[in-house]
Design an enzyme around this catalytic site. Structure first.
Site, mmCIF file in Angstrom:
data_model
loop_
_atom_site.group_PDB
_atom_site.id
_atom_site.type_symbol
_atom_site.label_atom_id
_atom_site.label_comp_id
_atom_site.label_asym_id
_atom_site.label_seq_id
_atom_site.Cartn_x
_atom_site.Cartn_y
_atom_site.Cartn_z
ATOM 1 N N GLY B 41 -65.143 -119.581 -34.612
ATOM 2 C CA GLY B 41 -63.876 -119.153 -35.116
ATOM 3 C C GLY B 41 -63.196 -119.845 -35.764
ATOM 4 N N GLY B 44 -63.963 -123.826 -36.545
ATOM 5 C CA GLY B 44 -65.115 -123.114 -36.506
ATOM 6 C C GLY B 44 -65.410 -123.328 -38.085
ATOM 7 N N SER B 283 -49.001 -108.692 -24.903
ATOM 8 C CA SER B 283 -48.154 -109.756 -25.286
ATOM 9 C C SER B 283 -46.934 -110.211 -25.251
ATOM 10 C CB SER B 283 -47.692 -109.412 -26.927
ATOM 11 O OG SER B 283 -46.793 -110.051 -27.404
ATOM 12 N N ARG B 329 -44.352 -120.250 -20.410
ATOM 13 C CA ARG B 329 -45.286 -119.254 -19.691
ATOM 14 C C ARG B 329 -45.625 -119.675 -18.237
ATOM 15 N NH1 ARG B 329 -49.340 -119.004 -24.776
ATOM 16 N NH2 ARG B 329 -48.318 -117.008 -25.552
ATOM 17 N N ARG B 434 -49.114 -125.241 -23.214
ATOM 18 C CA ARG B 434 -49.103 -125.049 -24.863
ATOM 19 C C ARG B 434 -47.710 -124.393 -25.322
ATOM 20 N NH1 ARG B 434 -50.277 -120.999 -27.805
ATOM 21 N NH2 ARG B 434 -51.991 -120.018 -25.735
ATOM 22 N N SER B 439 -51.959 -122.053 -30.402
ATOM 23 C CA SER B 439 -52.975 -122.168 -30.343
ATOM 24 C C SER B 439 -54.128 -122.211 -32.269
ATOM 25 C CB SER B 439 -53.233 -121.496 -29.250
ATOM 26 O OG SER B 439 -53.682 -120.222 -30.093
#
Lengths: 248, 636, 222
Positions: B41, B44, B283, B329, B434, B439
């Site tokens: 990803g 990586g 979203s 969130r 988070r 992220s």
């Protein structure tokens, strides 16, 4: 809902493969197409037979992993919709649904509906990038790019690499996929320096993989989940012709 | 005692000081060093490409058929960076403070500051790669604002920022693969870590197309395998996302940090039936114009548009007047769960809440709303068949992001020397919650700008090691472990598929280790999971053989989840406080808000594997706040 | 770049170049043939004179060789491309509805092309071959009397029908071919691409209607 399925089953790449019929009762119209396949697999598992292998991952239409021919159409009957976003409410009760893998010499079948699309990776490896190493980048705002240009580049860059363009093409051409990357990078000043070399190498690789010619039937644009325009193919041709004329 | 190896000195000098003094590997020596990167990803791909460019010999592994499909691709909103292009008072320090506060003061100051510090570079790098970030008419980069902060620092590429950043990294990786600097092993799944003399020396992988088990040796191993939120079965994650690589490393000695800290995203589509396989994320930006409500009466039968205004409960606006529908969130998710649990949920399964755009459409006109969210409304209609311009959307909370993961020090190295963990696979920077658009940032920063330095510092001492011999006994032993497990899974021949166990586990975790937790529930969950695990090894049925076999892949992952799930419960059970995503019902204020306990719980829980059916061992890494003072997070 | 196999795009370029050249020829050919619409006497004289002029001119001769070469190249490349495309497809779909998202004539250029090719053979044998190698009486001016031949040939109704059908095939071939050639050559700007599409429509219909009208006119009104 009751659904009659005809699914391509093939043990391995060397196996001949054939269409096999299945009957699914109790399909919920709110199920996604892949959840319908999950249900089929659950049923097969209970019967002690091998479930159908199919490609899928994100199931929200962005990873590009899923994709099968459904009733002879890439990703099914809806336009611009991936297989995972297709829902069973689109089909009629007792409808017969044919499910086959995307076909092309460049996309060999690995098992059932699972295919090998690494040809796309090799096309990108041949030049689908801007050659910048980590750490070399200048300040981001030092390269102003007009909003219309960036939006056009985005339109091309949105490709999810699912391969529907190849599957729907009567020539199995990868022109839309390849041109989307060429166009994305050609539209940006960062990509301009390598543009000539890039287009020739990518087209070369595309050919080596065994994809066919583009006949401009425009079927690819109709089925593309990201609605990538066939005009990118024209831009690829333009870049290619320019490169051929100007090459040293 | 866990040593995070945070460099001394003032906050803003730590990283520079580290870089200036870290050991280096001379270019001629790099080609003698092998590095394995698992996962392709954003984290990586970026580390594999960066190391390839520098001249190391890199092998990159991923389970997808190509790295471009890794789940970073699905991130929609954006990526934060403190460029201060908006001239609205942003700075590294502000970004650092927002992030550490957003994480409810459960992250390291040094790490978080470095994240903010490197953020600007990422935008430069991505733009140079050709990532089409949104721009203004003058041609300069644009920003949007995102939850939990007061400045505009989020860079975006329409609603597909993750896809575009991933493609940037993917292309960089493909360039190295084409140049022969990186060897790509797609459709390979890591099934064990090989540790030789206390150091990570390689991995055992299964070729998912042929079923072959392969050994690969290296001087360092990087795990960038993402989060394990899929453990809840229903989540916003991709079907293939899993925790197996980090879990198997954990069983070889790497500590897991705060595994129970899972972010539950408030705006995903609710479950519509038992067959459901995932919950699609809508979203968060929709909350800018949508109002969230449930009916005031239990068992409301009327259609949403027929419920009169005075009979609607806009519970976020009621409870959090200052932030209202834009509350963070964790708070928005918890408030939704509270209403749903109390019996006010909407939809056929009473498991959602309404997200209503009628006021916004009335105030701004349908065209404006279409312009802002047209693609999201289209996607909603595709999935549900409902036109959200005419009736409210139905949304519900869904498991999303793992703040927890492998414990790593400042160098992103786990407790096993030579084993690094990057991106969502580690626990590092987000604390207990988070912030939106962080992220993508963390995954990229780890891969492009941190690990290349810290890994060199480690590899500098490996130059004399020579090639890694995969005939070593440790490789043979690890391979035997893998073979035994695969044989075992195939041999059970019960009558239940892996999905059954996965769904059952997910349900246990949603109910007892999800948005709210209690001692009672967690203790019960541990018992249930233990029992489920026993059932798994008695009744599992894996059809087919060793070659292409999705059921075998799933079975292996579920086997790991059944152990990881238990650890999550232990983690939640021992943290007697509420912080961020972790909400223990015993620790709340009278009006239902989270109660943090800095006195006793200002530490990172790092867990050591003790064996199956044994209580894991807790190690504590105390958090020191030298530069900021933890405060109570209030959004009232 | 050293020695390279010819790329798919180069082959398509040749198709486009030769196709567009043939398109331009059609315009000239039609313009010349429009003389058949003149009053009988005038048409007779002028058409024969025009034919004579064309056969004697060195420039026209060169162009005609380019024309023959273009036809041959267009056909040869079409065959190569079709064969390669067929090879790229692999196993056929059991159930194939791909045609639902594209126009039938865009998928059947080979078929339409074959019809046109057969027509070309007949057409060349009827007029070009006889004019060049056959025995034709001379008209009053001493030019070979092609006009009388034309009127004689078109007096057969079934012949006229074949001509008209072939012109419809040509029309569909041009409808796709013209814009496709422009795209192959790289017209990517949306505005000009649209202009070309509209122009292509007008061109294809104009040319083919013109050609089809000639045998019909000659058959019924001469």
């Amino acid at each position: 809902m009751r659904i009659r399925l005809k699914v391509w089953r093939q043990e391995s790449g060397d196996d001949a493969g054939k269409m096999v019929s299945y009957l699914l009762e109790n399909v919920n119209p709110d199920m996604s197409f892949l959840e319908m396949l999950d249900t089929l697999n659950e049923q097969l598992l209970q019967e002690g037979s091998r479930p159908v292998e199919f490609d899928h991952d994100c199931r929200e239409g962005i990873c590009g992993q899923c994709g099968v021919m459904i009733n002879g159409r890439a990703h099914g009957p809806l336009l611009h919709t991936t297989t995972c976003q297709l829902h069973m409410r689109v089909f009629k009760d007792n409808e017969e649904i044919f499910i086959e893998p995307f076909r092309a010499i460049a996309f060999p079948v690995k098992c059932d509906l699972k295919i090998d699309r690494t040809a796309f990776d090799r096309v990108i490896q041949s030049g689908g990038f801007i050659a910048v190493n980590t750490g070399q980048a200048p300040e981001a705002n030092s390269i102003p790019i007009g909003s219309p240009e960036i939006e056009a580049a985005f339109d091309a860059a949105a490709c999810i690499g699912c391969g529907a363009c190849v599957a729907v093409c009567k020539n199995s051409s990868a022109a839309l996929f390849t041109s989307a990357k060429i166009s994305h990078l050609a539209l940006l000043p960062q990509g301009a320096i390598e543009a000539q070399d890039r287009v020739i190498r990518m087209v070369d690789q595309m050919d080596k993989e065994g994809f066919g010619h583009c006949s401009n039937t425009e079927a690819c644009e109709a089925e593309c989940p990201q609605e990538i325009s066939v005009l990118h193919i024209a831009r690829m041709n333009w870049e290619y012709n320019k490169a051929q004329v100007l090459k040293k | 005692m866990l040593d995070a190896k945070i460099p001394d000195g003032p906050l803003e000098e730590k990283w520079n000081h580290y870089k200036a003094h870290a050991k280096l590997v001379n270019p001629a020596n790099r080609k003698k060093l092998d590095v394995i990167v698992v996962g392709a990803g954003l984290a990586g791909s970026s580390i594999a490409a960066s190391l390839g460019e520098m001249g190391y010999r890199v092998k990159s592994f991923c389970f997808q058929d190509t790295p471009r499909r890794a789940h970073s691709v699905a991130a929609q909103g954006g990526v934060n960076a403190c460029k201060n292009y908006k001239n609205d008072g942003d700075s590294v320090y502000r970004m650092f403070y927002d992030t550490i506060k957003g994480g409810d003061f459960r992250a390291r100051e040094g790490n978080v500051y470095r994240l903010a510090e490197c953020s600007a570079n990422l935008i430069d790098q991505a733009v140079a790669q050709g990532v089409p970030f949104g721009r203004e008419y003058g041609g300069y980069l644009n920003n949007r604002s995102f939850g939990g902060v007061q400045v505009s620092r989020t860079f975006y590429a329409r609603g597909q920022t993750g896809q575009q950043l991933l493609l940037g990294a993917y292309q960089a990786l493909m360039r190295q693969v084409g140049a022969g600097a990186v060897q790509l092993f797609a459709r390979h799944e890591m099934l064990d870590l090989v540790v030789v003399d206390g150091k990570a020396r390689g991995i055992i992988v299964r070729n998912m197309d042929t079923g072959e088990i392969e050994r690969h040796g290296a001087h360092a191993v990087v795990l960038a395998t993402g989060g394990f939120g899929k453990i809840y079965y229903l989540s916003t994650l991709a079907m293939g996302c899993n925790g197996s690589a980090i879990w198997r490393a954990h069983k070889r000695g790497a500590y897991m940090a705060s595994p129970s800290w899972t972010q539950i995203h408030p705006t995903s589509l609710p479950q519509s039936g038992e067959y459901q396989s995932k919950l699609t994320l809508m979203s968060e930006s929709l909350r800018n114009d949508g109002r969230i409500w449930v009916p005031k009466h239990k068992g409301e039968q009327r259609l949403p548009n027929q419920v009169p205004e005075e009979e609607r409960d806009y519970y976020l606006e009621r409870r959090y007047p200052a932030f209202g529908n834009l509350s963070p969130r964790d708070i928005a998710s918890r408030a939704a769960k509270e209403r749903i649990d109390a019996g006010y949920g909407v939809g056929p399964l009473k498991n959602g809440v309404y997200l209503d755009f009628s006021k916004a459409i009335k105030d701004q006109g349908e065209d404006k709303i279409r312009k802002k969210y047209g693609n999201l409304f289209r996607m909603y209609e595709k999935m549900t068949g409902v036109n959200a311009y005419q009736e409210p959307m139905r949304i519900s909370p869904s498991a999303h992001f793992s703040m927890g993961g492998l414990w790593v020090d400042y160098e992103l190295m786990t407790t096993i020397p030579g084993l690094f963990a990057l991106g969502e696979a580690n626990f590092a920077d987000h604390g207990a919650n988070r912030l939106g658009a962080n992220s993508l940032l963390q995954a990229s920063i780890d891969g492009y700008f941190i690990a290349p330095y810290t890994m060199a510092n480690y590899l500098a001492d490996e130059i004399k090691t020579g090639p890694i011999d995969i005939r070593h006994a440790a490789f043979a032993a690890a391979e035997e472990t893998v073979q035994t497990q695969l044989r075992h899974l195939l041999a059970i021949q019960g009558n239940l598929g892996a999905d059954y166990f996965h769904k059952t586990l997910g349900k246990i975790l949603y109910d007892k280790c999800g948005l709210t937790r209690s001692r009672e529930g967690l203790e019960a969950a541990i018992k249930e999971i233990t029992a489920l695990r026993e059932q798994f090894y008695q009744h599992l049925y894996v059809p087919g053989g060793y070659a292409i076999n999705s059921e075998l892949e799933k079975a292996g992952r579920v086997a790991d989840y059944l152990e990881l799930g238990e650890l999550m419960c232990y983690d939640a059970l021992t943290r007697n406080e509420s912080c961020g995503a972790h909400f223990r019902v015993e620790y709340q204020t009278p009006d239902g808000e989270a109660m943090r306990n800095d006195q006793d719980f200002s530490f990172i829980s790092a867990w050591e594997w003790a064996g199956v059916n044994k209580t894991p061992q807790l190690h504590k890494e105390p958090l020191h706040f030298e530069f900021v003072t933890p405060t109570v997070r209030s959004y009232k | 770049m050293g020695q390279r196999k010819q790329q798919t795009l180069s082959r398509k370029n040749w198709m486009a170049f030769t196709g567009l050249f043939l398109c331009s020829f059609l315009v000239i050919h039609l313009l010349g043939n429009l003389q058949l619409f003149l009053p009988d006497e005038k048409a007779h004289q002028q058409f024969n004179a025009y034919s004579h002029l064309l056969s004697g001119n060195i420039l026209i001769k060169i162009i005609s060789y380019v024309l023959y070469a273009s036809i041959v190249a267009h056909v040869v490349y079409a065959v190569i491309i079709t064969v390669t495309n067929k090879r790229a497809g692999g196993i056929k779909y059991h159930y194939d509805r791909r045609g639902a998202v594209s126009k039938w004539y865009s998928r059947n250029m080979g078929l339409l092309g074959t019809v046109i090719f057969i027509f070309l053979v007949i057409h060349l044998r009827d007029f070009w071959y006889i004019y060049k190698f056959g025995q034709l009486p001379l008209d009053a001016q001493g030019n070979k009397d092609l006009y009388t031949l034309v009127v004689a040939v078109y007096s057969e109704l079934w012949y006229v029908v074949i001509y008209v059908i072939c012109m419809i095939a040509l029309c569909y071939h041009l409808l796709h071919g013209f814009f496709s050639a422009a795209r192959t050559l790289g017209v990517y700007h949306p505005r000009y691409a649209q202009w070309i599409r509209v122009f292509g429509w007008a061109y294809s219909i104009g040319i083919c209607a013109g050609f089809a009208a000639i045998p019909v006119y000659v058959h019924f009104l001469k």
